[in-house]
Design an enzyme around this catalytic site. Sequence first.
Site, PDB file in Angstrom:
ATOM      1  CG  HIS A   1      -1.259   4.155  -1.375  1.00  0.00           C
ATOM      2  ND1 HIS A   1      -0.302   4.583  -2.265  1.00  0.00           N
ATOM      3  CD2 HIS A   1      -2.318   3.784  -2.139  1.00  0.00           C
ATOM      4  CE1 HIS A   1      -0.752   4.476  -3.503  1.00  0.00           C
ATOM      5  NE2 HIS A   1      -1.981   3.985  -3.453  1.00  0.00           N
TER       6      HIS A   1
ATOM      7  CD  GLU B   1       2.070   6.604  -0.900  1.00  0.00           C
ATOM      8  OE1 GLU B   1       2.102   5.462  -1.405  1.00  0.00           O
ATOM      9  OE2 GLU B   1       1.035   7.277  -0.823  1.00  0.00           O
TER      10      GLU B   1
ATOM     11  NE  ARG C   1      -0.425   5.787  -8.177  1.00  0.00           N
ATOM     12  CZ  ARG C   1      -1.288   4.814  -7.905  1.00  0.00           C
ATOM     13  NH1 ARG C   1      -2.152   4.968  -6.917  1.00  0.00           N
ATOM     14  NH2 ARG C   1      -1.287   3.707  -8.612  1.00  0.00           N
TER      15      ARG C   1
END
Length: 374
Positions: free
Chosen positions: A254, A237, A208
């Site tokens: 990601h 994000e 993360r």
Amino acid sequence: MKIVVDENIPFAQQILSQHGEVVAVDGRTMQPQQLVDADALLVRSVTKVNQQLLAQANKLKFVGTATIGIEHVEQNYLAERGIAFASAPGCNAIAVGEYVATALLAATEYRQQSLAGKTIAIVGAGNTGSQVAKRAAALGMQVMLYDPPLAEQGALDNSVSFEQVLGANVISLHVPSTATGKHPTYHLFNQQVLSKLTPEQILVNACRGEVIDNQALLELAAQGQSPLLVLDVWEGEPTILEPLVKHAFIATPHIAGYSLEGKMRGTSMVYQAMCQALKIEANDLSEQLLPEPEFSQITLKGELSDSQLTKLTQLVYNIFADDRRFRQHGASPSGFDKLRKFYPQRREFSALQVVNQHKQANLGALGFNIQENK
């Protein structure tokens, strides 16, 4: 039965349509009215499942997320309403392990070094961290694990201190995002911690974005004082700190866990859980739906050098293609989401059968499908 599903969950349409009406929607812009009369909801991490989203979900009996992360789902609210919930822990762990292995091989080739004998500190020793550890060991690295919750449960042998983590040649992050509790991970790598790292190290974040203070990392990188950076995740994000991208050796949007096999496992796991919760008979078609890989077999004539092993991993997964696409198109929020939404098919190492004429045990441990040549 009516099933609302994120349009980017692979194979969902084919598998779920045998049980009723499947309504595919954009996961990031999902609206409450789309859930009217829905019996089941399948999402990814881009959808915040909360009281507001479910305000009109008058028939909902099941929510599933085809992801390992569950921070985006208000489970207490689901429990209050008697709505069953399931996630897909470990579904993409192999893909993330292969992403990290591929990135580290590329990084050490760039530095004209070898991974053998180097230390790697894996922060978070769950499903994903364990897969990274397995591949790091196969590459000859000395593996150190740091996971205080697991250590306190007695489920982690030979755990190391955080200070030992900061001294490793490679630091790879694989923890959930938590801001509270005994061991919060939000900004675990803050300015003070980052300042203890050196340019000789490698720092990988494939969990993360907010585990690292991105602004503090940018300031360090701008001074040429950061480790070599492999960043797959970013704070905020899809709105990211764009100037940080140029300082990363590898930068991706990601997608570390975005193998086709990993996505298939996630779909399969929540599908099975949905069938159990709704008491319907499962008929999982996911294995049948996997396409043939682009490269299915390769024959090795001799022992692999580090450079050849790097090429072999990139034959299956070209990590620099992801990096290029991200730098060209992923800086904006819409570009970031588009790269994830239209991510090309990526296979895991197991899709490539290696005919091995010179026995090399680490290839099997890395995940390749080994056929010994007799």
